[in-house]
Design a protein around this motif. Sequence first.
Motif, PDB file in Angstrom:
ATOM      1  N   UNK A   1      54.282  67.460  63.569  1.00 38.66           N
ATOM      2  CA  UNK A   1      55.214  66.370  63.838  1.00 38.66           C
ATOM      3  C   UNK A   1      55.766  65.808  62.537  1.00 38.66           C
ATOM      4  N   UNK A   2      57.087  65.808  62.420  1.00 42.55           N
ATOM      5  CA  UNK A   2      57.769  65.263  61.246  1.00 42.55           C
ATOM      6  C   UNK A   2      57.260  65.900  59.949  1.00 42.55           C
ATOM      7  N   UNK A   3      56.927  67.171  59.988  1.00 45.37           N
ATOM      8  CA  UNK A   3      56.368  67.814  58.792  1.00 45.37           C
ATOM      9  C   UNK A   3      57.122  69.068  58.373  1.00 45.37           C
ATOM     10  N   UNK A   4      57.371  69.993  59.304  1.00 47.49           N
ATOM     11  CA  UNK A   4      58.096  71.213  58.957  1.00 47.49           C
ATOM     12  C   UNK A   4      59.503  70.878  58.464  1.00 47.49           C
ATOM     13  N   UNK A   5      60.040  69.726  58.882  1.00 48.02           N
ATOM     14  CA  UNK A   5      61.374  69.307  58.447  1.00 48.02           C
ATOM     15  C   UNK A   5      61.471  69.094  56.940  1.00 48.02           C
TER      16      UNK A   5
ATOM     17  N   UNK B   1      64.953  68.620  63.009  1.00 49.68           N
ATOM     18  CA  UNK B   1      66.231  67.920  62.993  1.00 49.68           C
ATOM     19  C   UNK B   1      67.121  68.435  64.124  1.00 49.68           C
ATOM     20  N   UNK B   2      67.804  67.518  64.802  1.00 44.89           N
ATOM     21  CA  UNK B   2      68.722  67.948  65.863  1.00 44.89           C
ATOM     22  C   UNK B   2      69.932  68.663  65.270  1.00 44.89           C
ATOM     23  N   UNK B   3      70.370  68.230  64.099  1.00 46.00           N
ATOM     24  CA  UNK B   3      71.547  68.811  63.457  1.00 46.00           C
ATOM     25  C   UNK B   3      71.132  69.759  62.339  1.00 46.00           C
ATOM     26  N   UNK B   4      72.017  70.694  62.005  1.00 45.94           N
ATOM     27  CA  UNK B   4      71.739  71.634  60.933  1.00 45.94           C
ATOM     28  C   UNK B   4      72.295  71.149  59.606  1.00 45.94           C
ATOM     29  N   UNK B   5      71.485  71.236  58.564  1.00 41.98           N
ATOM     30  CA  UNK B   5      71.944  70.909  57.203  1.00 41.98           C
ATOM     31  C   UNK B   5      71.026  71.604  56.212  1.00 41.98           C
ATOM     32  N   UNK B   6      71.605  72.044  55.087  1.00 41.87           N
ATOM     33  CA  UNK B   6      70.847  72.828  54.110  1.00 41.87           C
ATOM     34  C   UNK B   6      69.800  71.996  53.391  1.00 41.87           C
TER      35      UNK B   6
ATOM     36  N   UNK C   1      64.449  66.874  52.983  1.00 52.54           N
ATOM     37  CA  UNK C   1      64.480  67.339  54.370  1.00 52.54           C
ATOM     38  C   UNK C   1      65.499  68.465  54.493  1.00 52.54           C
ATOM     39  N   UNK C   2      65.330  69.278  55.525  1.00 50.09           N
ATOM     40  CA  UNK C   2      66.358  70.271  55.870  1.00 50.09           C
ATOM     41  C   UNK C   2      66.199  70.629  57.335  1.00 50.09           C
ATOM     42  N   UNK C   3      67.205  71.295  57.891  1.00 47.22           N
ATOM     43  CA  UNK C   3      67.113  71.626  59.309  1.00 47.22           C
ATOM     44  C   UNK C   3      68.068  72.736  59.715  1.00 47.22           C
ATOM     45  N   UNK C   4      67.638  73.527  60.681  1.00 43.90           N
ATOM     46  CA  UNK C   4      68.494  74.586  61.229  1.00 43.90           C
ATOM     47  C   UNK C   4      69.397  74.062  62.337  1.00 43.90           C
ATOM     48  N   UNK C   5      69.031  72.936  62.934  1.00 42.37           N
ATOM     49  CA  UNK C   5      69.768  72.439  64.087  1.00 42.37           C
ATOM     50  C   UNK C   5      69.187  72.978  65.383  1.00 42.37           C
ATOM     51  N   UNK C   6      69.418  72.265  66.478  1.00 42.69           N
ATOM     52  CA  UNK C   6      68.759  72.585  67.743  1.00 42.69           C
ATOM     53  C   UNK C   6      69.082  73.997  68.240  1.00 42.69           C
TER      54      UNK C   6
END
Length: 226
Positions: free
Chosen positions: A124-128, A157-162, A179-184
């Motif tokens: 939870x709130x870690x891989x991000x 993250x719901x949205x993707x950002x590098x 933080x980073x994210x691929x998006x849902x």
Amino acid sequence: MSETNNHRIKDDIKKAYDDIAEVYLDWTQSSHETRLSYLNLMLRSFDSARENDQTSILELGCGAGVPCTQLLASREYISVTANDISDTQIAMAKKRLPESVNLIPGDMMELKFGQEQFDAVVAMYSIIHLPRDEQTTILHRIHDWLKPGGRLLANFSETGFASSSDQSWLGGTKGAMHWSGWGRTEMNRLLTDIGFEMEIDEVVVDCEEENGVSRDAPFHWILAKK
């Protein structure tokens, strides 16, 4: 992203969490209900099917062990292994958790476990916090670590950002938070390609407050089965 840059990011995050550990624990109170609701959903199948059988669960990013590690440790049939990059948070967790919890400090990317070792992995709130390439890698590893039928409970993250960074998050003065994210959509594709079957796939909006300013922060929550 280069390996050198990834190491710098981890060093930044460790310093930042060590610096704000107490503040962060207090700040997360507003998300505890959400965290526990998903954890209880995951535990239902284990509570009914494993009361007389030992269940092994890994938590990535346990923080101070509040509230999720505490809940896991309260189940006598659950064997808990918990990891966090922050030595300060691990020290806080030791004060709040029974000695039966196996606490492992360090970068989750350095963890090594055998195949099919865990019944569930919670993140939870870690891989991000991982760079996106490492998010992909750790999800493949988690799939390997899980027993057949094992569950992954995590949020992204719901949205993707590098990448996104903040050198003074929650008033911190050391390191920086990343933080980073691929998006849902891409995360769902990634998890399915790895071999996960989605059981929960939804967005929950957290209301986060910093410096007296509130903002909505949407997170993609998943419960997936191997």
